[in-house]
Design a protein around this motif. Sequence first.
Motif, PDB file in Angstrom:
ATOM      1  N   LEU A 258      10.960 -33.491 -22.672  1.00 29.88           N
ATOM      2  CA  LEU A 258       9.956 -34.437 -23.162  1.00 29.88           C
ATOM      3  C   LEU A 258      10.260 -35.846 -22.691  1.00 29.88           C
ATOM      4  N   MET A 259      11.544 -36.179 -22.627  1.00 29.22           N
ATOM      5  CA  MET A 259      11.934 -37.485 -22.115  1.00 29.22           C
ATOM      6  C   MET A 259      11.550 -37.611 -20.645  1.00 29.22           C
ATOM      7  N   ALA A 260      11.911 -36.598 -19.847  1.00 26.32           N
ATOM      8  CA  ALA A 260      11.627 -36.645 -18.409  1.00 26.32           C
ATOM      9  C   ALA A 260      10.126 -36.678 -18.152  1.00 26.32           C
ATOM     10  N   ALA A 261       9.370 -35.909 -18.934  1.00 24.57           N
ATOM     11  CA  ALA A 261       7.926 -35.818 -18.705  1.00 24.57           C
ATOM     12  C   ALA A 261       7.182 -37.021 -19.264  1.00 24.57           C
ATOM     13  N   GLY A 262       7.667 -37.581 -20.369  1.00 25.18           N
ATOM     14  CA  GLY A 262       6.880 -38.584 -21.067  1.00 25.18           C
ATOM     15  C   GLY A 262       7.335 -40.013 -20.907  1.00 25.18           C
ATOM     16  N   HIS A 263       8.531 -40.212 -20.375  1.00 21.16           N
ATOM     17  CA  HIS A 263       9.044 -41.567 -20.225  1.00 21.16           C
ATOM     18  C   HIS A 263       8.662 -42.142 -18.864  1.00 21.16           C
ATOM     19  N   GLU A 264       9.145 -41.523 -17.799  1.00 22.05           N
ATOM     20  CA  GLU A 264       8.920 -42.087 -16.471  1.00 22.05           C
ATOM     21  C   GLU A 264       7.454 -42.032 -16.065  1.00 22.05           C
ATOM     22  N   THR A 265       6.783 -40.919 -16.336  1.00 18.04           N
ATOM     23  CA  THR A 265       5.397 -40.772 -15.878  1.00 18.04           C
ATOM     24  C   THR A 265       4.480 -41.817 -16.501  1.00 18.04           C
ATOM     25  N   THR A 266       4.596 -42.043 -17.812  1.00 15.85           N
ATOM     26  CA  THR A 266       3.718 -43.012 -18.465  1.00 15.85           C
ATOM     27  C   THR A 266       4.030 -44.428 -18.020  1.00 15.85           C
ATOM     28  N   SER A 267       5.314 -44.739 -17.837  1.00 12.70           N
ATOM     29  CA  SER A 267       5.668 -46.087 -17.384  1.00 12.70           C
ATOM     30  C   SER A 267       5.128 -46.342 -15.982  1.00 12.70           C
ATOM     31  N   LEU A 268       5.178 -45.352 -15.115  1.00 12.97           N
ATOM     32  CA  LEU A 268       4.620 -45.516 -13.770  1.00 12.97           C
ATOM     33  C   LEU A 268       3.106 -45.710 -13.835  1.00 12.97           C
ATOM     34  N   SER A 269       2.434 -44.974 -14.707  1.00 10.23           N
ATOM     35  CA  SER A 269       0.985 -45.150 -14.854  1.00 10.23           C
ATOM     36  C   SER A 269       0.648 -46.552 -15.352  1.00 10.23           C
ATOM     37  N   LEU A 270       1.447 -47.088 -16.256  1.00 12.85           N
ATOM     38  CA  LEU A 270       1.205 -48.448 -16.746  1.00 12.85           C
ATOM     39  C   LEU A 270       1.420 -49.479 -15.629  1.00 12.85           C
ATOM     40  N   ALA A 271       2.434 -49.288 -14.803  1.00  7.67           N
ATOM     41  CA  ALA A 271       2.646 -50.198 -13.678  1.00  7.67           C
ATOM     42  C   ALA A 271       1.497 -50.101 -12.685  1.00  7.67           C
ATOM     43  N   TRP A 272       0.999 -48.886 -12.450  1.00  3.40           N
ATOM     44  CA  TRP A 272      -0.167 -48.725 -11.577  1.00  3.40           C
ATOM     45  C   TRP A 272      -1.396 -49.394 -12.193  1.00  3.40           C
ATOM     46  N   ALA A 273      -1.540 -49.337 -13.521  1.00  2.00           N
ATOM     47  CA  ALA A 273      -2.685 -49.985 -14.175  1.00  2.00           C
ATOM     48  C   ALA A 273      -2.664 -51.487 -13.920  1.00  2.00           C
ATOM     49  N   VAL A 274      -1.490 -52.104 -14.035  1.00  2.00           N
ATOM     50  CA  VAL A 274      -1.369 -53.537 -13.739  1.00  2.00           C
ATOM     51  C   VAL A 274      -1.731 -53.801 -12.284  1.00  2.00           C
ATOM     52  N   GLU A 275      -1.198 -52.975 -11.385  1.00  2.00           N
ATOM     53  CA  GLU A 275      -1.486 -53.146  -9.961  1.00  2.00           C
ATOM     54  C   GLU A 275      -2.982 -53.049  -9.679  1.00  2.00           C
ATOM     55  N   ARG A 276      -3.655 -52.098 -10.289  1.00  3.63           N
ATOM     56  CA  ARG A 276      -5.098 -51.898 -10.053  1.00  3.63           C
ATOM     57  C   ARG A 276      -5.911 -53.047 -10.664  1.00  3.63           C
ATOM     58  N   LEU A 277      -5.623 -53.419 -11.905  1.00  5.17           N
ATOM     59  CA  LEU A 277      -6.456 -54.397 -12.605  1.00  5.17           C
ATOM     60  C   LEU A 277      -6.372 -55.776 -11.965  1.00  5.17           C
ATOM     61  N   ARG A 278      -5.219 -56.156 -11.471  1.00  8.73           N
ATOM     62  CA  ARG A 278      -5.109 -57.471 -10.846  1.00  8.73           C
ATOM     63  C   ARG A 278      -5.960 -57.568  -9.576  1.00  8.73           C
ATOM     64  N   ARG A 279      -6.309 -56.439  -8.999  1.00  8.58           N
ATOM     65  CA  ARG A 279      -7.121 -56.435  -7.788  1.00  8.58           C
ATOM     66  C   ARG A 279      -8.600 -56.207  -8.079  1.00  8.58           C
ATOM     67  N   HIS A 280      -8.945 -56.189  -9.373  1.00  6.03           N
ATOM     68  CA  HIS A 280     -10.341 -56.017  -9.789  1.00  6.03           C
ATOM     69  C   HIS A 280     -10.621 -57.010 -10.923  1.00  6.03           C
ATOM     70  N   LEU A 403      -1.957 -61.492 -23.343  1.00  4.82           N
ATOM     71  CA  LEU A 403      -1.677 -62.107 -22.052  1.00  4.82           C
ATOM     72  C   LEU A 403      -2.928 -62.230 -21.196  1.00  4.82           C
ATOM     73  N   ARG A 404      -2.924 -63.216 -20.341  1.00  4.91           N
ATOM     74  CA  ARG A 404      -3.928 -63.321 -19.278  1.00  4.91           C
ATOM     75  C   ARG A 404      -3.240 -62.990 -17.964  1.00  4.91           C
ATOM     76  N   PHE A 405      -3.730 -61.944 -17.308  1.00  2.00           N
ATOM     77  CA  PHE A 405      -3.171 -61.535 -16.025  1.00  2.00           C
ATOM     78  C   PHE A 405      -3.891 -62.289 -14.907  1.00  2.00           C
ATOM     79  N   GLU A 406      -3.119 -62.882 -14.022  1.00  2.00           N
ATOM     80  CA  GLU A 406      -3.708 -63.613 -12.898  1.00  2.00           C
ATOM     81  C   GLU A 406      -4.112 -62.623 -11.815  1.00  2.00           C
ATOM     82  N   PRO A 407      -5.392 -62.612 -11.401  1.00  2.00           N
ATOM     83  CA  PRO A 407      -5.823 -61.696 -10.343  1.00  2.00           C
ATOM     84  C   PRO A 407      -5.145 -62.025  -9.008  1.00  2.00           C
TER      85      PRO A 407
END
Length: 461
Positions: A258-280, A403-407
């Motif tokens: 559960l740690m391996a499946a639920g820790h790294e995968t969700t954190s990577l998705s959150l980092a991808w969300a930041v990456e995507r939103l700043r470009r939109h 927070l306000r994210f700078e695009p």
Amino acid sequence: MAKATTDPVRLPPGPRLPKWVQGASFLAAPYALPAGLARRYGGAVSMRMPVFGQTVVVTDPVLVKDLFSTGNELIERPTNLGRVVGPGSMWSLNGSALVERRRLLVPPFHGKRVAEYERIVEEETLREIATWPQGCEFETLDSMMRITLNVILRAVFGAQGSELDELREVMPPSVELGSRLAMLPEVVLRDLGRWSPGGRIVRYRRRIDSVVDKLIADARSDPAFDDRPDVLTLLLAARYEDGQPISDAHISDELVTLMAAGHETTSLSLAWAVERLRRHPQLLARLTDEVDAGASRLRQATIWEVQRTRPVVNATMRRTLQRIRLGDWVIPGDSTLLISIELAQQHPDHFPYPHSFDPDRYLTSGKTPPAWVAFGGGVYRCIGSAFATMEMDVAIRTMLRELRFEPTDEQPERRHSRGTNMAPARGGRAVVYRRPGGVLGHAPARTDAAQTSLGSPSATS
């Protein structure tokens, strides 16, 4: 779904290069190669590779759904990951043993139980983003790792105090190393000494098991055992149909899983969300307005679109137990099926303008189409999908509220392989400012010096 058959083998077309060349090409370009092969040969492609042997790469969404709905008497999940996390893990189980284990594991991760963990997610998100510098670009991935790690340790393990500190230290390197080793031959996992990869995994696991054994003993002796909400306690109370409990050794394996499946995968998705939103930026503004209005529909659609366009697990594998018919093809037993989740979710027949990041595509129906398979499917579908979705929803809501994210108009971050998972190559970089009126808006911002002293990612201009 795929069917058993005695018809003659009929493999899909594919390259005829030597298997070592095909294997090296796949390792060098695990996303680009299947995409190129799909364009040339279609939604199913034959390859021969070292270790995997006869392999069929499946990218057609219809065939992918067929495989996910096929019974585990015909195909099974290879136990590569199970070799890393232990024989008692659901990643090591197939057939009826897996079905029984899933029956015990699914309830803690759905419905009311999941909602009970929202407070923990918000607390950990606030704790972490309070350390973020303002006006300086920094990587968010390490922060996301800390958020999801602490959430899992509290919600799943029920850890606190010294046990929480020990697991915080040992879990991240253990999960990262295990992810990198999972797809390699079994010989790599042998304990060949202190500095060998297998030896390091064994030593990490001894530390983890020591802590988990204490957590199990503490939970059993807790007078408030019946009122404890953590998943560890729920697993201790669970019973198979014959009345037998899950063994302590298997519970330890499941907690690591559960740690391996639920820790790294969700954190990577959150980092991808930041990456995507700043470009939109327009979407970012709409999401902020939605948070302020107390709504969530667009945010949920955004989470789905992040997982569609940047799936952390971009492929999964199956092994045929006997000859099967899959679409127009007849595939022999003991073949590897490499299912491309990412390419299936970019098929233009199911997702118009598939390379566009467009959460609005889900707003009319309010749900994902059948070709959306970011959590897998069938008996092997991720049991923590509802928990992961909740965690992303609460974390993104909290960040946008505070927070306000700078695009940015920088090019998208490339995909970087972490073994079984895909990360943004530059760590999901962000520039943020605190919003007035939020919880953090009333607290002094940390300086870069304080940021570094806390072990958070240092800011770079």
